[in-house]
Motif scaffolding. Structure first.
Motif, mmCIF file in Angstrom:
data_model
loop_
_atom_site.group_PDB
_atom_site.id
_atom_site.type_symbol
_atom_site.label_atom_id
_atom_site.label_comp_id
_atom_site.label_asym_id
_atom_site.label_seq_id
_atom_site.Cartn_x
_atom_site.Cartn_y
_atom_site.Cartn_z
ATOM 1 N N PRO A 1 -21.145 40.247 13.155
ATOM 2 C CA PRO A 1 -20.150 39.605 14.010
ATOM 3 C C PRO A 1 -19.480 40.604 14.946
ATOM 4 O O PRO A 1 -19.220 40.283 16.117
ATOM 5 N N ARG B 1 -19.578 40.509 19.114
ATOM 6 C CA ARG B 1 -18.388 40.512 19.940
ATOM 7 C C ARG B 1 -18.473 41.605 20.997
ATOM 8 O O ARG B 1 -18.003 41.410 22.124
ATOM 9 N N GLN B 2 -19.029 42.624 20.685
ATOM 10 C CA GLN B 2 -19.179 43.738 21.642
ATOM 11 C C GLN B 2 -20.232 43.394 22.677
ATOM 12 O O GLN B 2 -20.104 43.776 23.832
#
Length: 172
Positions: A165, A169-170
């Motif tokens: 996760p 997100r990055q």
């Protein structure tokens, strides 16, 4: 008195007239004999002159033939010298051509040897690379087997799953 000398005149005797007849015969016959002898000598002289003329002609012909033979010999010597010179030039040309051909053959063989050496080097490098790859692969597999076990695999999988996760997100 009569002189005895007058009675003995030579024309009164027969021997005188025989002598006169012999002299006249000798003169007449001598002319013919001398004429015959002269004609024989003249004929012989003419034969000798003809023989001398023929000998002179033969000598002139022989001298002409000698000059022709000497000229032919000089020409033959000149031709032989030209043939020898051309043969030497041809031999030098052939020697130069053979030397050039030998040099070209040597360069070609050297190039072929260099190509074979380069091919052998490339083959050896490829074999060394393949061997290095095999050794590296075997070493990596051995290292992975030794370093990672079943517990370490499970821990790595768990860590990767928990990091997904954050990585998502990055990336967004």
């Amino acid at each position: 008195m009569e002189y005895q000398a007058l009675h003995n005149t030579p024309w009164m005797h027969g021997s005188f007239w025989v002598f006169v007849a012999v002299v006249i015969f000798a003169i007449l016959a001598g002319r013919r004999i001398v004429g015959v002898l002269t004609s024989m000598l003249d004929a012989r002289t003419q034969q000798v002159r003809d023989a001398l003329d023929e000998a002179a002609n033969l000598k002139a012909e022989a001298e002409a033939m000698l000059l022709e033979a000497q000229a032919a010999q000089a020409q033959a010597i000149k031709d032989a010298e030209q043939i020898l010179a051309s043969a030497q030039a041809e031999a030098a040309r052939m020697a130069a051509a053979l030397a050039a051909e030998a040099q070209a053959t040597a360069k070609r063989r050297e190039r072929m040897a260099m190509e074979r050496i380069a091919a052998a080097e490339a083959s050896a490098v490829n074999e060394v690379r393949a061997a290095a790859i095999d050794i590296a692969t075997a070493a990596s597999a051995q290292l992975l087997r030794d370093t990672f076990g079943a517990a370490a695999d499970a821990a790595m999988i768990d860590q990767s799953i928990t990091g997904v996760p954050a990585a998502l997100r990055q990336a967004i």
